[in-house]
Design a protein around this motif. Structure first.
Motif, mmCIF file in Angstrom:
data_model
loop_
_atom_site.group_PDB
_atom_site.id
_atom_site.type_symbol
_atom_site.label_atom_id
_atom_site.label_comp_id
_atom_site.label_asym_id
_atom_site.label_seq_id
_atom_site.Cartn_x
_atom_site.Cartn_y
_atom_site.Cartn_z
ATOM 1 N N LYS A 41 0.834 -1.211 0.000
ATOM 2 C CA LYS A 41 0.000 0.000 0.000
ATOM 3 C C LYS A 41 0.868 1.260 0.000
ATOM 4 N N GLU A 71 -15.952 -9.265 6.799
ATOM 5 C CA GLU A 71 -16.058 -7.944 7.427
ATOM 6 C C GLU A 71 -15.090 -7.841 8.605
ATOM 7 N N ASP A 74 -11.557 -7.529 7.208
ATOM 8 C CA ASP A 74 -11.373 -6.195 6.641
ATOM 9 C C ASP A 74 -11.150 -5.158 7.749
ATOM 10 N N TRP A 75 -11.961 -5.214 8.800
ATOM 11 C CA TRP A 75 -11.812 -4.283 9.918
ATOM 12 C C TRP A 75 -10.514 -4.535 10.682
ATOM 13 N N ALA A 78 -7.852 -2.956 8.643
ATOM 14 C CA ALA A 78 -7.967 -1.493 8.710
ATOM 15 C C ALA A 78 -7.430 -0.974 10.040
ATOM 16 N N ASP A 79 -7.705 -1.709 11.110
ATOM 17 C CA ASP A 79 -7.198 -1.321 12.434
ATOM 18 C C ASP A 79 -5.675 -1.333 12.490
ATOM 19 N N GLY A 81 -3.858 -0.486 9.786
ATOM 20 C CA GLY A 81 -3.395 0.429 8.757
ATOM 21 C C GLY A 81 -3.472 -0.074 7.334
ATOM 22 N N VAL A 82 -4.077 -1.257 7.121
ATOM 23 C CA VAL A 82 -4.207 -1.825 5.779
ATOM 24 C C VAL A 82 -5.646 -1.677 5.314
ATOM 25 N N ASP A 83 -5.836 -0.843 4.301
ATOM 26 C CA ASP A 83 -7.165 -0.680 3.721
ATOM 27 C C ASP A 83 -7.226 -1.461 2.415
ATOM 28 N N LEU A 84 -8.037 -2.518 2.407
ATOM 29 C CA LEU A 84 -8.224 -3.286 1.182
ATOM 30 C C LEU A 84 -9.078 -2.460 0.219
ATOM 31 N N ASP A 85 -8.750 -2.558 -1.056
ATOM 32 C CA ASP A 85 -9.488 -1.804 -2.066
ATOM 33 C C ASP A 85 -10.644 -2.604 -2.653
#
Length: 184
Positions: A41, A71, A74-75, A78-79, A81-85
């Motif tokens: 990323k 879900e 994914d969360w 995100a927690d 620092g990795v945001d899947l597109d």
């Protein structure tokens, strides 16, 4: 403008493949996989998960259970620092599927349906994109889509001889592949 992406298989690449993982308690990130995704990323790649989920087709778990786990994954990322597109899945199986899930579809790898859907929705540059998987069907999907390179990791299924020969490179894990990608 088109953007390069990294297409990632889920089980055996991101998380331990314990066979039909469908519950949060069974989901375990592979060491280094989160660090690898962060690195990719940081270098401007979109991160797209593409996963065959024949456990849905076989009736081992429902689409709802898969979505709950997805879900959570994914969360969890995100927690950190990795945001899947994007996250794409195939719930079908041509022989072992039950009811509506028994079909020969265009989304199940080695077919390219999931990659094509992502490319249309996210404007992905296939010519500068990579796929990282743990089995031959992953590599074949990436080759059919004419991605820049297709890599196998040995953290999932046992790497078969044909897969090793067809893959551009075989790495011990996603982190090794990510470092190779970003360092050219």
């Amino acid at each position: 403008m088109l953007t390069p992406a990294i297409f990632l298989d889920r089980d055996g690449v991101i998380n331990q493949d314990k066979g039909y993982v469908s519950q949060i308690d069974d989901f375990e990130f592979i060491d280094g996989s989160i660090e690898a995704m962060l690195l990719l990323k940081q270098h401007g790649y979109l991160l797209i998960v593409i996963t065959n989920q024949s456990g849905i087709a076989r009736g081992y778990y429902s689409e709802e259970e898969f979505m709950t786990l997805t879900e959570w994954m994914d969360w969890s990322l995100a927690d950190r620092g990795v945001d899947l597109d994007g996250i794409y899945f195939c719930p079908h199986h041509p022989e072992k599927g039950i009811g509506e899930y028994k079909q020969d579809c265009t989304c199940r790898k080695p077919n390219t349906g999931m990659l094509e859907s992502a490319a249309k929705e996210l404007e992905i540059d296939f010519a500068n994109s990579y796929l990282v998987g743990d089995k031959l069907s992953d590599i074949e999907a990436g080759q059919k889509a004419q991605l820049k390179a297709n890599y196998l990791v040995s953290t999932g299924k046992v790497v078969c001889e044909k897969g090793a020969l067809q893959a551009d490179v075989v790495f011990k894990d996603l982190l090794s592949a990510a470092k190779f990608i970003v360092n050219g």
